[in-house]
Design an enzyme around this catalytic site. Structure first.
Site, PDB file in Angstrom:
ATOM      1  CB  THR A  17     -10.013  13.161  -0.868  1.00 41.17           C
ATOM      2  OG1 THR A  17      -9.381  13.491  -2.119  1.00 41.17           O
ATOM      3  CG2 THR A  17     -11.317  13.942  -0.721  1.00 41.17           C
ATOM      4  CG  ASP A  72      -4.517  20.539  -1.761  1.00 37.11           C
ATOM      5  OD1 ASP A  72      -4.487  20.297  -0.528  1.00 37.11           O
ATOM      6  OD2 ASP A  72      -5.511  20.293  -2.473  1.00 37.11           O
ATOM      7  CG  HIS A 129       1.825  -7.323  -0.087  1.00 38.64           C
ATOM      8  ND1 HIS A 129       0.688  -8.103  -0.106  1.00 38.64           N
ATOM      9  CD2 HIS A 129       2.646  -7.912   0.830  1.00 38.64           C
ATOM     10  CE1 HIS A 129       0.809  -9.111   0.752  1.00 38.64           C
ATOM     11  NE2 HIS A 129       1.984  -9.005   1.345  1.00 38.64           N
ATOM     12  CB  CYS A 135      -4.907  16.926  -1.617  1.00 40.10           C
ATOM     13  SG  CYS A 135      -5.670  15.430  -2.258  1.00 40.10           S
ATOM     14  CG  HIS A 191       4.623  -9.055  -2.782  1.00 35.99           C
ATOM     15  ND1 HIS A 191       3.276  -9.253  -2.961  1.00 35.99           N
ATOM     16  CD2 HIS A 191       4.968  -9.724  -1.656  1.00 35.99           C
ATOM     17  CE1 HIS A 191       2.812 -10.003  -1.972  1.00 35.99           C
ATOM     18  NE2 HIS A 191       3.812 -10.307  -1.169  1.00 35.99           N
TER      19      HIS A 191
HETATM   20  C1  RB5 Z   1      -9.377  20.960  -2.789  1.00 38.56           C
HETATM   21  O1  RB5 Z   1     -10.577  21.584  -2.479  1.00 38.56           O
HETATM   22  C2  RB5 Z   1      -9.605  19.472  -2.975  1.00 38.56           C
HETATM   23  O2  RB5 Z   1     -10.286  19.234  -4.174  1.00 38.56           O
HETATM   24  C3  RB5 Z   1      -8.284  18.732  -2.968  1.00 38.56           C
HETATM   25  O3  RB5 Z   1      -7.614  18.997  -1.775  1.00 38.56           O
HETATM   26  C4  RB5 Z   1      -8.340  17.221  -3.056  1.00 38.56           C
HETATM   27  O4  RB5 Z   1      -9.224  16.680  -2.140  1.00 38.56           O
HETATM   28  C5  RB5 Z   1      -8.512  16.665  -4.423  1.00 38.56           C
HETATM   29  O5  RB5 Z   1      -8.488  15.439  -4.630  1.00 38.56           O
END
Ligand code: RB5
Length: 150
Positions: free
Chosen positions: A70, A9, A101, A68, A136
């Site tokens: 996180t 993203d 695994h 993304c 596995h």
């Molecule tokens: C975008 O701001 C953020 O929410 C996205 O990149 C991600 O971390 C969502 O899980």
């Protein structure tokens, strides 16, 4: 894995560009399919999770990389596709185990969590590690029996 699709993203865009360059240097220009986005303009991560997951399911590529902020949202979204195993990894150990695994086809990472060097190292570990199979494999089969309609 010899070929990969990569997507992100807006939060993951800069790291996607850096990893795509790294992977092209390692695997060859034609081995890396950039599924977007083409800029850091705001987008929704499920759209890019679907593009990469669908390329894996179609057999267009061996595996995928999703990024993304996180790594959480984009991995959750990819795992909604039946047959996909997307693993959120933030270090080399989890990336290696995701292959050994869990036979994960997609590695997901968070650009706001890992630095570029860690990201390169963990993607390399993901590429280089083979699935161990055996017990596995039975567990992987059970995972997919949990999917709707299975
Ligand atoms: C975008 O701001 C953020 O929410 C996205 O990149 C991600 O971390 C969502 O899980």
């Amino acid at each position: 894995m010899r070929t990969l699709a990569i997507g992100s993203d807006h939060a993951g865009f800069n790291l996607k560009q850096a990893l795509a360059e790294h992977l092209r240097a390692r695997l060859g220009d034609d081995a890396v399919l950039d599924m977007g986005p083409p800029s850091a303009a705001r987008v929704d991560y499920p759209d890019y999770a679907a593009k990469v997951a669908d390329a894996v399911l179609a057999g267009t590529v061996d595996g995928g990389v999703l990024i993304c902020g996180t790594g959480i949202g984009i991995s959750i979204a990819a795992n909604k596709r039946a047959g996909i195993r997307a693993a959120l990894c933030h270090d080399v150990t989890t990336a290696r185990m995701a292959r050994a695994h869990n036979d994960a086809q997609i590695v997901a990472l968070g650009s706001r969590v890992v630095g570029e060097q860690v990201a390169r190292d963990l993607v390399d570990a993901f590429l280089e590690t083979a699935f161990e199979g055996g017990r596995h494999a039975d567990r992987i089969t059970k995972i997919h029996t949990l999917e709707p309609g299975a």
